[in-house]
Design an enzyme around this catalytic site. Sequence first.
Site, PDB file in Angstrom:
ATOM      1  N   LEU A 164      31.109  -4.896 104.896  1.00 60.54           N
ATOM      2  CA  LEU A 164      30.976  -3.787 103.936  1.00 60.54           C
ATOM      3  C   LEU A 164      31.243  -2.393 104.537  1.00 60.54           C
ATOM      4  CD1 LEU A 164      30.249  -2.853 101.036  1.00 60.54           C
ATOM      5  CD2 LEU A 164      27.900  -2.587 101.846  1.00 60.54           C
ATOM      6  N   THR A 177      20.623 -15.407 112.284  1.00 65.37           N
ATOM      7  CA  THR A 177      20.659 -14.406 111.224  1.00 65.37           C
ATOM      8  C   THR A 177      19.487 -14.564 110.267  1.00 65.37           C
ATOM      9  OG1 THR A 177      21.909 -13.751 109.252  1.00 65.37           O
ATOM     10  CG2 THR A 177      22.278 -15.976 110.020  1.00 65.37           C
ATOM     11  N   ASP A 178      19.129 -13.465 109.616  1.00 69.66           N
ATOM     12  CA  ASP A 178      18.072 -13.541 108.595  1.00 69.66           C
ATOM     13  C   ASP A 178      18.525 -14.352 107.375  1.00 69.66           C
ATOM     14  OD1 ASP A 178      19.890 -11.693 107.576  1.00 69.66           O
ATOM     15  OD2 ASP A 178      18.425 -10.109 107.222  1.00 69.66           O
ATOM     16  N   GLU A 179      19.848 -14.576 107.254  1.00 69.16           N
ATOM     17  CA  GLU A 179      20.344 -15.295 106.068  1.00 69.16           C
ATOM     18  C   GLU A 179      19.851 -16.738 106.012  1.00 69.16           C
ATOM     19  OE1 GLU A 179      24.373 -14.676 104.906  1.00 69.16           O
ATOM     20  OE2 GLU A 179      24.417 -12.639 105.689  1.00 69.16           O
ATOM     21  N   TYR A 224      28.076 -20.206 104.964  1.00 67.85           N
ATOM     22  CA  TYR A 224      27.818 -19.525 106.250  1.00 67.85           C
ATOM     23  C   TYR A 224      26.367 -19.697 106.674  1.00 67.85           C
ATOM     24  CZ  TYR A 224      26.416 -15.707 109.334  1.00 67.85           C
ATOM     25  OH  TYR A 224      25.849 -14.981 110.359  1.00 67.85           O
ATOM     26  N   SER A 225      25.434 -19.357 105.775  1.00 67.36           N
ATOM     27  CA  SER A 225      24.028 -19.395 106.202  1.00 67.36           C
ATOM     28  C   SER A 225      23.559 -20.823 106.419  1.00 67.36           C
ATOM     29  CB  SER A 225      23.126 -18.628 105.241  1.00 67.36           C
ATOM     30  OG  SER A 225      23.285 -19.060 103.925  1.00 67.36           O
ATOM     31  N   LYS A 259      24.674 -21.616 109.903  1.00 61.59           N
ATOM     32  CA  LYS A 259      23.818 -20.962 110.910  1.00 61.59           C
ATOM     33  C   LYS A 259      22.449 -21.646 110.965  1.00 61.59           C
ATOM     34  CE  LYS A 259      24.566 -17.728 113.109  1.00 61.59           C
ATOM     35  NZ  LYS A 259      25.156 -17.643 114.481  1.00 61.59           N
TER      36      LYS A 259
HETATM   37  P1  NAD Z   1      32.311 -11.557 114.685  1.00 57.69           P
HETATM   38  O1  NAD Z   1      32.944 -12.382 113.622  1.00 57.69           O
HETATM   39  O2  NAD Z   1      32.616 -10.104 114.765  1.00 57.69           O
HETATM   40  O3  NAD Z   1      32.653 -12.178 116.122  1.00 57.69           O
HETATM   41  C1  NAD Z   1      32.640 -13.538 116.374  1.00 57.69           C
HETATM   42  C2  NAD Z   1      33.332 -13.768 117.706  1.00 57.69           C
HETATM   43  O4  NAD Z   1      33.278 -15.196 117.984  1.00 57.69           O
HETATM   44  C3  NAD Z   1      34.807 -13.386 117.718  1.00 57.69           C
HETATM   45  O5  NAD Z   1      35.114 -12.705 118.916  1.00 57.69           O
HETATM   46  C4  NAD Z   1      35.537 -14.720 117.659  1.00 57.69           C
HETATM   47  O6  NAD Z   1      36.802 -14.689 118.291  1.00 57.69           O
HETATM   48  C5  NAD Z   1      34.572 -15.628 118.375  1.00 57.69           C
HETATM   49  N1  NAD Z   1      34.725 -17.042 117.979  1.00 57.69           N
HETATM   50  C6  NAD Z   1      34.810 -17.548 116.720  1.00 57.69           C
HETATM   51  N2  NAD Z   1      34.965 -18.887 116.773  1.00 57.69           N
HETATM   52  C7  NAD Z   1      34.951 -19.228 118.088  1.00 57.69           C
HETATM   53  C8  NAD Z   1      35.058 -20.450 118.782  1.00 57.69           C
HETATM   54  N3  NAD Z   1      35.210 -21.608 118.127  1.00 57.69           N
HETATM   55  N4  NAD Z   1      34.995 -20.442 120.129  1.00 57.69           N
HETATM   56  C9  NAD Z   1      34.851 -19.280 120.806  1.00 57.69           C
HETATM   57  N5  NAD Z   1      34.763 -18.080 120.200  1.00 57.69           N
HETATM   58  C10 NAD Z   1      34.805 -18.050 118.853  1.00 57.69           C
HETATM   59  O7  NAD Z   1      30.742 -11.802 114.533  1.00 57.69           O
HETATM   60  P2  NAD Z   1      29.535 -10.816 114.829  1.00 57.69           P
HETATM   61  O8  NAD Z   1      29.277  -9.998 113.625  1.00 57.69           O
HETATM   62  O9  NAD Z   1      29.752 -10.169 116.128  1.00 57.69           O
HETATM   63  O10 NAD Z   1      28.350 -11.872 114.941  1.00 57.69           O
HETATM   64  C11 NAD Z   1      27.973 -12.416 116.200  1.00 57.69           C
HETATM   65  C12 NAD Z   1      26.841 -13.396 115.982  1.00 57.69           C
HETATM   66  O11 NAD Z   1      25.740 -12.725 115.391  1.00 57.69           O
HETATM   67  C13 NAD Z   1      27.186 -14.540 115.031  1.00 57.69           C
HETATM   68  O12 NAD Z   1      26.589 -15.695 115.515  1.00 57.69           O
HETATM   69  C14 NAD Z   1      26.555 -14.110 113.710  1.00 57.69           C
HETATM   70  O13 NAD Z   1      26.209 -15.244 112.939  1.00 57.69           O
HETATM   71  C15 NAD Z   1      25.343 -13.362 114.196  1.00 57.69           C
HETATM   72  N6  NAD Z   1      24.825 -12.302 113.309  1.00 57.69           N
HETATM   73  C16 NAD Z   1      25.645 -11.325 112.855  1.00 57.69           C
HETATM   74  C17 NAD Z   1      25.116 -10.284 112.083  1.00 57.69           C
HETATM   75  C18 NAD Z   1      25.970  -9.149 111.579  1.00 57.69           C
HETATM   76  O14 NAD Z   1      25.480  -8.309 110.839  1.00 57.69           O
HETATM   77  N7  NAD Z   1      27.230  -9.059 111.964  1.00 57.69           N
HETATM   78  C19 NAD Z   1      23.758 -10.282 111.757  1.00 57.69           C
HETATM   79  C20 NAD Z   1      22.960 -11.329 112.238  1.00 57.69           C
HETATM   80  C21 NAD Z   1      23.502 -12.313 113.019  1.00 57.69           C
HETATM   81  O1  TDX Z   2      33.823  -5.562  99.850  1.00 53.68           O
HETATM   82  C1  TDX Z   2      32.588  -5.810  99.841  1.00 53.68           C
HETATM   83  N1  TDX Z   2      31.832  -5.371  98.805  1.00 53.68           N
HETATM   84  C2  TDX Z   2      30.495  -5.613  98.704  1.00 53.68           C
HETATM   85  O2  TDX Z   2      29.844  -5.198  97.734  1.00 53.68           O
HETATM   86  C3  TDX Z   2      31.945  -6.547 100.906  1.00 53.68           C
HETATM   87  C4  TDX Z   2      32.737  -7.053 102.071  1.00 53.68           C
HETATM   88  C5  TDX Z   2      30.599  -6.780 100.791  1.00 53.68           C
HETATM   89  N2  TDX Z   2      29.892  -6.342  99.715  1.00 53.68           N
HETATM   90  C6  TDX Z   2      28.437  -6.619  99.654  1.00 53.68           C
HETATM   91  C7  TDX Z   2      28.016  -8.049  99.903  1.00 53.68           C
HETATM   92  C8  TDX Z   2      26.667  -7.915 100.590  1.00 53.68           C
HETATM   93  O3  TDX Z   2      25.637  -7.788  99.614  1.00 53.68           O
HETATM   94  O4  TDX Z   2      27.839  -5.863 100.714  1.00 53.68           O
HETATM   95  C9  TDX Z   2      26.777  -6.599 101.348  1.00 53.68           C
HETATM   96  C10 TDX Z   2      27.103  -6.777 102.820  1.00 53.68           C
HETATM   97  O5  TDX Z   2      28.190  -7.676 102.888  1.00 53.68           O
HETATM   98  P1  TDX Z   2      28.817  -8.145 104.287  1.00 53.68           P
HETATM   99  O6  TDX Z   2      29.173  -6.945 105.080  1.00 53.68           O
HETATM  100  O7  TDX Z   2      29.858  -9.158 103.992  1.00 53.68           O
HETATM  101  O8  TDX Z   2      27.535  -8.796 105.015  1.00 53.68           O
HETATM  102  P2  TDX Z   2      26.549  -9.980 104.578  1.00 53.68           P
HETATM  103  O9  TDX Z   2      27.174 -10.902 103.630  1.00 53.68           O
HETATM  104  O10 TDX Z   2      25.240  -9.326 104.176  1.00 53.68           O
HETATM  105  O11 TDX Z   2      26.361 -10.725 106.002  1.00 53.68           O
HETATM  106  C11 TDX Z   2      26.242  -9.960 107.224  1.00 53.68           C
HETATM  107  O12 TDX Z   2      24.913  -9.879 107.649  1.00 53.68           O
HETATM  108  C12 TDX Z   2      24.293 -11.061 108.098  1.00 53.68           C
HETATM  109  C13 TDX Z   2      27.080 -10.605 108.327  1.00 53.68           C
HETATM  110  O13 TDX Z   2      28.419 -10.711 107.884  1.00 53.68           O
HETATM  111  C14 TDX Z   2      26.537 -11.935 108.741  1.00 53.68           C
HETATM  112  O14 TDX Z   2      27.276 -12.463 109.828  1.00 53.68           O
HETATM  113  C15 TDX Z   2      25.107 -11.763 109.164  1.00 53.68           C
HETATM  114  O15 TDX Z   2      24.538 -12.982 109.477  1.00 53.68           O
END
Ligand code: NAD
Ligand code: TDX
Length: 378
Positions: free
Chosen positions: A205, A140-142, A165-166, A169
């Site tokens: 969000l 992640t960019d975080e 979290y970050s 990661k």
């Molecule tokens: P998510 O939370 O929707 O899904 C995570 C999945 O991993 C789920 O299916 C969960 O059951 C599984 N999981 C969790 N713990 C586990 C374990 N111990 N063993 C096996 N499976 C397990 O997450 P996402 O948003 O799909 O993110 C996927 C990946 O991408 C993550 O590594 C996250 O850090 C990264 N990422 C997400 C975003 C974003 O915007 N969502 C952005 C950048 C990077």
């Molecule tokens: O209820 C809310 N209100 C609000 O203002 C929630 C859930 C979030 N927010 C804000 C927090 C953040 O600035 O919105 C922005 C986005 O929040 P999230 O959806 O929780 O994402 P973020 O914290 O940016 O992280 C996401 O992007 C990077 C993913 O969850 C991560 O897994 C990924 O690595």
Amino acid sequence: MKTYLVTGGAGFIGANFVKYMLNKYSDIQLVVLDALTYAGNLGTIIKEVEDPRCVFVKGDICDAKLADELFAKYNFNYVANFAAESHVDRSIENPQLFLITNILGTQNLLDAARKHWVTGKDANGYPTWKEGVKFHQVSTDEVYGSLGAEGYFTETTPLDPRSPYSASKTGSDLIVNAYAETYKMPVTITRCSNNYGPYHFPEKLIPLIIKNILEGKSLPVYGDGTNVRDWLYVEDHCKAIDMVINNGRIGQVYNVGGHNEKQNIEIVKLTISTIRQLMEENKAYREVLKKKEIVNGEISIEWINESLITFVKDRLGHDQRYAIDPTKIKDELGWYPETMFAEGIVKTIRWYLENQGWVEEVASGDYQKYYDEMYAKR
Ligand code: NAD
Ligand code: TDX
């Protein structure tokens, strides 16, 4: 034929990746390993796991015996490690789980890969590896921390994570790099900005805002709503991961971003106006509303407006701005974000309006308890 171990394939991005890959390649084998935590839902990929090209295994990436058995059974060419605890707010409540899954789980997979992929030693004592294998870490960019008003994250931006979290990661990325340096393990890492699209769990969000609007609930915006995220349509992310796994240079990090920076408050306002517009255009969508006000025999949508927005207590350590410079992946692999945000957000909202059964399914467990506890504090 290539065989992939796809961890976390029942979550948001992993499931989209499974669909993308099965759609793109006829000659492929996917083994999905997922613990089905609150964020994983087998229903999301039920059609895919009925396909002979896709096998589902319920299990934990921290389970060494299981990882060993899977590597022994399947001749994996690639690992795509999506599995993680992914929600920043939850990491503030329970940091340890994030360190266990994201760091130790990754390290466990690396060890299983090392055991099964190493073929011998070179003259300097470094392991030699099976031809063509690769461990891909989805990051992640975080990990780069938080930006002010100016600048972009590049692959050489120093790592400076701020949330549990970050930090977890970043720990995963560092252990992946350590295996690359120490054992010459073939690895790649992608660091992506915020994804949006279908199958996004409604704690994040955009899907949370959509869900709350349909229920006539207030829309919680943290702090003053000026925090900026760089939004990328999930399918574009899946495409980037496929390109990096198949063509990315070994040992490299690639940033993946949409050049689509938006303040949170803009996202919330745009979601409100888009839902309203779609409902004005299509009567069937109004039926989806959980809060139904009937005026002159018609479902009214007048209450879907910005008065639903509520500014709530800020997230602790809330990163101000993320913005990705995707020049490297564009120049080396020809990747670019194909889906413009204006198009992607409408597609996403339509998907949610047409797939309320999925939302109800994933929110049927502990979701309401999580929501009540998390947002009562704000
Ligand atoms: P998510 O939370 O929707 O899904 C995570 C999945 O991993 C789920 O299916 C969960 O059951 C599984 N999981 C969790 N713990 C586990 C374990 N111990 N063993 C096996 N499976 C397990 O997450 P996402 O948003 O799909 O993110 C996927 C990946 O991408 C993550 O590594 C996250 O850090 C990264 N990422 C997400 C975003 C974003 O915007 N969502 C952005 C950048 C990077
Ligand atoms: O209820 C809310 N209100 C609000 O203002 C929630 C859930 C979030 N927010 C804000 C927090 C953040 O600035 O919105 C922005 C986005 O929040 P999230 O959806 O929780 O994402 P973020 O914290 O940016 O992280 C996401 O992007 C990077 C993913 O969850 C991560 O897994 C990924 O690595």
